[in-house]
Design a protein around this motif. Structure first.
Motif, PDB file in Angstrom:
ATOM      1  N   ASP A 106      44.645  37.908  35.161  1.00  0.00           N
ATOM      2  CA  ASP A 106      43.939  37.420  33.981  1.00  0.00           C
ATOM      3  C   ASP A 106      42.661  36.679  34.403  1.00  0.00           C
ATOM      4  O   ASP A 106      41.593  36.892  33.811  1.00  0.00           O
ATOM      5  N   ALA A 107      42.793  35.834  35.421  1.00  0.00           N
ATOM      6  CA  ALA A 107      41.621  35.095  35.909  1.00  0.00           C
ATOM      7  C   ALA A 107      40.559  36.068  36.426  1.00  0.00           C
ATOM      8  O   ALA A 107      39.359  35.875  36.178  1.00  0.00           O
ATOM      9  N   ARG A 108      40.989  37.101  37.135  1.00  0.00           N
ATOM     10  CA  ARG A 108      40.029  38.106  37.622  1.00  0.00           C
ATOM     11  C   ARG A 108      39.363  38.833  36.464  1.00  0.00           C
ATOM     12  O   ARG A 108      38.160  39.115  36.493  1.00  0.00           O
ATOM     13  N   ASP A 109      40.154  39.138  35.435  1.00  0.00           N
ATOM     14  CA  ASP A 109      39.614  39.827  34.265  1.00  0.00           C
ATOM     15  C   ASP A 109      38.554  38.969  33.572  1.00  0.00           C
ATOM     16  O   ASP A 109      37.557  39.489  33.077  1.00  0.00           O
ATOM     17  N   ARG A 110      38.760  37.668  33.562  1.00  0.00           N
ATOM     18  CA  ARG A 110      37.812  36.741  32.923  1.00  0.00           C
ATOM     19  C   ARG A 110      36.723  36.281  33.883  1.00  0.00           C
ATOM     20  O   ARG A 110      35.848  35.506  33.502  1.00  0.00           O
ATOM     21  N   ALA A 111      36.810  36.742  35.145  1.00  0.00           N
ATOM     22  CA  ALA A 111      35.849  36.328  36.192  1.00  0.00           C
ATOM     23  C   ALA A 111      35.836  34.814  36.351  1.00  0.00           C
ATOM     24  O   ALA A 111      34.794  34.188  36.551  1.00  0.00           O
ATOM     25  N   ASP A 112      37.022  34.206  36.283  1.00  0.00           N
ATOM     26  CA  ASP A 112      37.166  32.753  36.420  1.00  0.00           C
ATOM     27  C   ASP A 112      37.672  32.451  37.833  1.00  0.00           C
ATOM     28  O   ASP A 112      38.862  32.532  38.125  1.00  0.00           O
ATOM     29  N   ARG A 113      36.725  32.119  38.716  1.00  0.00           N
ATOM     30  CA  ARG A 113      37.073  31.911  40.120  1.00  0.00           C
ATOM     31  C   ARG A 113      38.009  30.718  40.322  1.00  0.00           C
ATOM     32  O   ARG A 113      38.872  30.759  41.194  1.00  0.00           O
ATOM     33  N   ALA A 114      37.835  29.674  39.553  1.00  0.00           N
ATOM     34  CA  ALA A 114      38.695  28.493  39.710  1.00  0.00           C
ATOM     35  C   ALA A 114      40.144  28.830  39.359  1.00  0.00           C
ATOM     36  O   ALA A 114      41.075  28.472  40.102  1.00  0.00           O
ATOM     37  N   ASP A 115      40.349  29.516  38.244  1.00  0.00           N
ATOM     38  CA  ASP A 115      41.713  29.913  37.858  1.00  0.00           C
ATOM     39  C   ASP A 115      42.294  30.918  38.844  1.00  0.00           C
ATOM     40  O   ASP A 115      43.490  30.906  39.133  1.00  0.00           O
ATOM     41  N   GLU A 116      41.431  31.805  39.382  1.00  0.00           N
ATOM     42  CA  GLU A 116      41.910  32.769  40.368  1.00  0.00           C
ATOM     43  C   GLU A 116      42.386  32.043  41.627  1.00  0.00           C
ATOM     44  O   GLU A 116      43.445  32.365  42.175  1.00  0.00           O
ATOM     45  N   GLN A 117      41.628  31.055  42.064  1.00  0.00           N
ATOM     46  CA  GLN A 117      42.032  30.289  43.247  1.00  0.00           C
ATOM     47  C   GLN A 117      43.334  29.531  42.981  1.00  0.00           C
ATOM     48  O   GLN A 117      44.202  29.453  43.847  1.00  0.00           O
ATOM     49  N   ALA A 118      43.469  28.969  41.798  1.00  0.00           N
ATOM     50  CA  ALA A 118      44.701  28.244  41.441  1.00  0.00           C
ATOM     51  C   ALA A 118      45.899  29.199  41.444  1.00  0.00           C
ATOM     52  O   ALA A 118      46.981  28.855  41.942  1.00  0.00           O
ATOM     53  N   ALA A 119      45.713  30.399  40.921  1.00  0.00           N
ATOM     54  CA  ALA A 119      46.795  31.390  40.904  1.00  0.00           C
ATOM     55  C   ALA A 119      47.132  31.821  42.323  1.00  0.00           C
ATOM     56  O   ALA A 119      48.317  31.987  42.660  1.00  0.00           O
ATOM     57  N   ARG A 120      46.125  31.986  43.162  1.00  0.00           N
ATOM     58  CA  ARG A 120      46.384  32.350  44.573  1.00  0.00           C
ATOM     59  C   ARG A 120      47.199  31.265  45.269  1.00  0.00           C
ATOM     60  O   ARG A 120      48.130  31.564  46.023  1.00  0.00           O
ATOM     61  N   ALA A 121      46.860  30.017  45.025  1.00  0.00           N
ATOM     62  CA  ALA A 121      47.595  28.907  45.640  1.00  0.00           C
ATOM     63  C   ALA A 121      49.037  28.881  45.142  1.00  0.00           C
ATOM     64  O   ALA A 121      49.975  28.663  45.924  1.00  0.00           O
ATOM     65  N   ALA A 122      49.199  29.125  43.852  1.00  0.00           N
ATOM     66  CA  ALA A 122      50.560  29.154  43.291  1.00  0.00           C
ATOM     67  C   ALA A 122      51.361  30.296  43.896  1.00  0.00           C
ATOM     68  O   ALA A 122      52.556  30.140  44.217  1.00  0.00           O
ATOM     69  N   LEU A 123      50.725  31.454  44.093  1.00  0.00           N
ATOM     70  CA  LEU A 123      51.403  32.591  44.722  1.00  0.00           C
ATOM     71  C   LEU A 123      51.805  32.260  46.151  1.00  0.00           C
ATOM     72  O   LEU A 123      52.905  32.628  46.593  1.00  0.00           O
ATOM     73  N   GLU A 124      50.938  31.596  46.882  1.00  0.00           N
ATOM     74  CA  GLU A 124      51.268  31.203  48.257  1.00  0.00           C
ATOM     75  C   GLU A 124      52.511  30.322  48.287  1.00  0.00           C
ATOM     76  O   GLU A 124      53.326  30.432  49.201  1.00  0.00           O
ATOM     77  N   ALA A 125      52.652  29.463  47.287  1.00  0.00           N
ATOM     78  CA  ALA A 125      53.822  28.584  47.226  1.00  0.00           C
ATOM     79  C   ALA A 125      55.090  29.371  46.866  1.00  0.00           C
ATOM     80  O   ALA A 125      56.191  29.023  47.304  1.00  0.00           O
TER      81      ALA A 125
END
Length: 146
Positions: A117-136
């Motif tokens: 969703d973040a990628r679809d909206r081109a929202d880099r901050a949300d994309e980074q937050a989702a990546r961090a959550a995935l890492e966890a």
């Protein structure tokens, strides 16, 4: 004495007819009486009750061997209460483990959807937050699929 057809028992228990036949074949039900003229199964009230119990156990994911043990213990009544409790506790622990595994899978899927969703909206901050959550989540996910 009331008797029930296989269709009646299937409708009332929720078990498909082939499952009822299989449960009879493996000794979980019956032996089921037969109509003298037609040879069709005629279930007694006790058979219907047994089928309903088996339907509940099946819905909970209890396997054939544990169903067999449960039915045998049920026939023994109070003398087998401790064994029945232990069987249910063991199965509850297995279900709890399944729930924990499914919770990890659900967390992963929802977080992955947030990433896309973040990628679809081109929202880099949300994309980074989702990546961090995935890492966890990844260590828990890897553990759940072993």
């Amino acid at each position: 004495m009331t008797t029930w057809t296989i269709q009646d028992v299937s409708r009332q228990s929720g078990l498909p007819e082939p499952t009822l036949r299989y449960y009879e074949d493996v000794g979980l039900l019956g032996p089921i009486a037969r109509d003298d003229r037609s040879g069709h199964r005629r279930y007694a009230d006790r058979d219907l009750d047994d089928a309903q119990v088996l339907a509940c156990l099946r819905a909970m994911g209890v396997g054939i061997d544990d169903m067999r043990t449960y039915q045998a213990n049920r026939a023994r009544g109070r003398a087998a209460a401790g064994e029945q409790r232990d069987l249910m506790v063991r199965h509850a622990a297995r279900v709890e483990q399944q729930i924990a595994t499914l919770t990890v899978h659900l967390d992963y899927l929802r977080t992955k959807a947030e990433l896309w969703d973040a990628r679809d909206r081109a929202d880099r901050a949300d994309e980074q937050a989702a990546r961090a959550a995935l890492e966890a989540i990844l260590p828990r996910l890897e553990e759940s699929i072993r």
